[in-house]
Design an enzyme around this catalytic site. Structure first.
Site, mmCIF file in Angstrom:
data_model
loop_
_atom_site.group_PDB
_atom_site.id
_atom_site.type_symbol
_atom_site.label_atom_id
_atom_site.label_comp_id
_atom_site.label_asym_id
_atom_site.label_seq_id
_atom_site.Cartn_x
_atom_site.Cartn_y
_atom_site.Cartn_z
ATOM 1 N N GLY A 107 2.918 13.708 1.980
ATOM 2 C CA GLY A 107 1.676 14.462 1.942
ATOM 3 C C GLY A 107 0.495 13.685 1.437
ATOM 4 N N CYS A 108 0.673 12.422 1.062
ATOM 5 C CA CYS A 108 -0.415 11.691 0.414
ATOM 6 C C CYS A 108 -0.487 10.278 0.941
ATOM 7 C CB CYS A 108 -0.222 11.678 -1.100
ATOM 8 S SG CYS A 108 -1.505 10.740 -1.962
ATOM 9 N N GLY A 109 -1.438 10.004 1.798
ATOM 10 C CA GLY A 109 -1.565 8.672 2.357
ATOM 11 C C GLY A 109 -2.190 7.681 1.413
ATOM 12 N N CYS A 111 -1.260 7.364 -1.841
ATOM 13 C CA CYS A 111 -0.353 6.978 -2.921
ATOM 14 C C CYS A 111 0.055 5.518 -2.773
ATOM 15 C CB CYS A 111 0.891 7.863 -2.915
ATOM 16 S SG CYS A 111 0.524 9.581 -3.291
#
Length: 268
Positions: A107-109, A111
């Site tokens: 869900g987090c590009g 990170c």
């Protein structure tokens, strides 16, 4: 294999504990993007269209241009998959400056980057384009993408990114458990097929976050369509780099930036 059946039990008042039909669940696996023998990023991704993912990630993260990307080799490993790419040696400094050292959740590009400055990295203005969509084309584009999501149809648990060309509809579509991965896969497919990004719109099923606008700017597309509302930083960046942000859902059609891209648009 991008999905697999899994047995479940359904809770129902009329038949407690009753068995339900198996449901399809999307696969996700660690995918390491390896440049010139060194791992740059490890992302959890759906193991499909990984050549497109590796090529698109390279483009949208600004590591290299399409003409600088050589053959992409997909190699299965015991603990995941490696996508191996060779880039010109002069790209080494940029790779070292942006090296990611940890796994990025789906869900987090963002990170894995190691500074706030990298999160707000500048992107170039999109190239000049004459693209203007009629209001009816917005709904048609989103409906067209909806019809090209086989993994979503089975699992209800993935995102999609597509490219819409006026008069032709959605010409490319890619899916992934990560919204940014789906967009990277689309970018890679567009580069491989030499699709002109100035001629159409990126169409998304996901929230319009800052990174989705950053990646679209790197692709060079002048318009993003989505069913979900953008974040405030995404709107500011889109305004600055020349991208029209448009959403269409049960609340109607909303144009957040560059309304001239939509014909007969009346901003209320």
């Amino acid at each position: 294999m991008s999905q697999r059946p899994h047995p479940v039990r359904r809770v129902a008042a009329h038949a407690p504990g009753a068995a339900a039909a198996p449901v399809a669940l999307p696969e996700e696996t660690p995918v390491a993007v390896v440049y010139n023998g060194s791992t740059q990023a490890v992302m959890m991704a759906t193991p499909a269209d990984l050549e497109d993912f590796a090529r698109g990630f390279t483009l949208t993260e600004g590591f290299a241009g399409a003409h600088e990307i050589g053959e992409v080799e997909i190699v299965a490993q015991e603990d995941g998959i490696e996508a191996r790419i060779w880039l010109p040696e002069e790209k080494r400094d940029a790779l070292d400056a942006r090296r990611r050292a940890q796994v990025g959740p789906v869900g987090c590009g963002l990170c894995g980057i190691d500074s706030l400055k990298q999160a707000a990295r500048p992107v170039p203005p999109v190239p000049a384009s004459d693209l203007v969509l009629a209001p009816a084309e917005i709904a048609a584009a989103l409906e067209g993408l909806r019809a090209l999501q086989p993994i979503h149809d089975e699992t209800r648990a993935v995102h999609a990114a597509g490219f819409y060309l006026p008069g032709r509809g959605i010409v490319l579509a890619r899916e992934d458990v990560g919204r940014h991965n789906a967009l990277d896969k689309l970018a890679g497919a567009m580069a491989a097929q030499r699709t002109d990004p100035r001629a159409g719109a990126v169409v998304l099923t996901s929230r319009l976050s800052l990174e989705m606008v950053q990646k679209t700017a790197m692709i060079g597309a002048p318009l993003i369509l989505s069913v979900s509302q953008p974040t405030a930083p995404a709107v500011r960046l889109a305004e600055a780099c020349g991208i029209a942000l448009v959403t269409h859902n049960r609340h109607g059609t909303r144009i957040y930036t560059h309304s001239a891209r939509i014909g007969s648009a009346h901003v209320l």
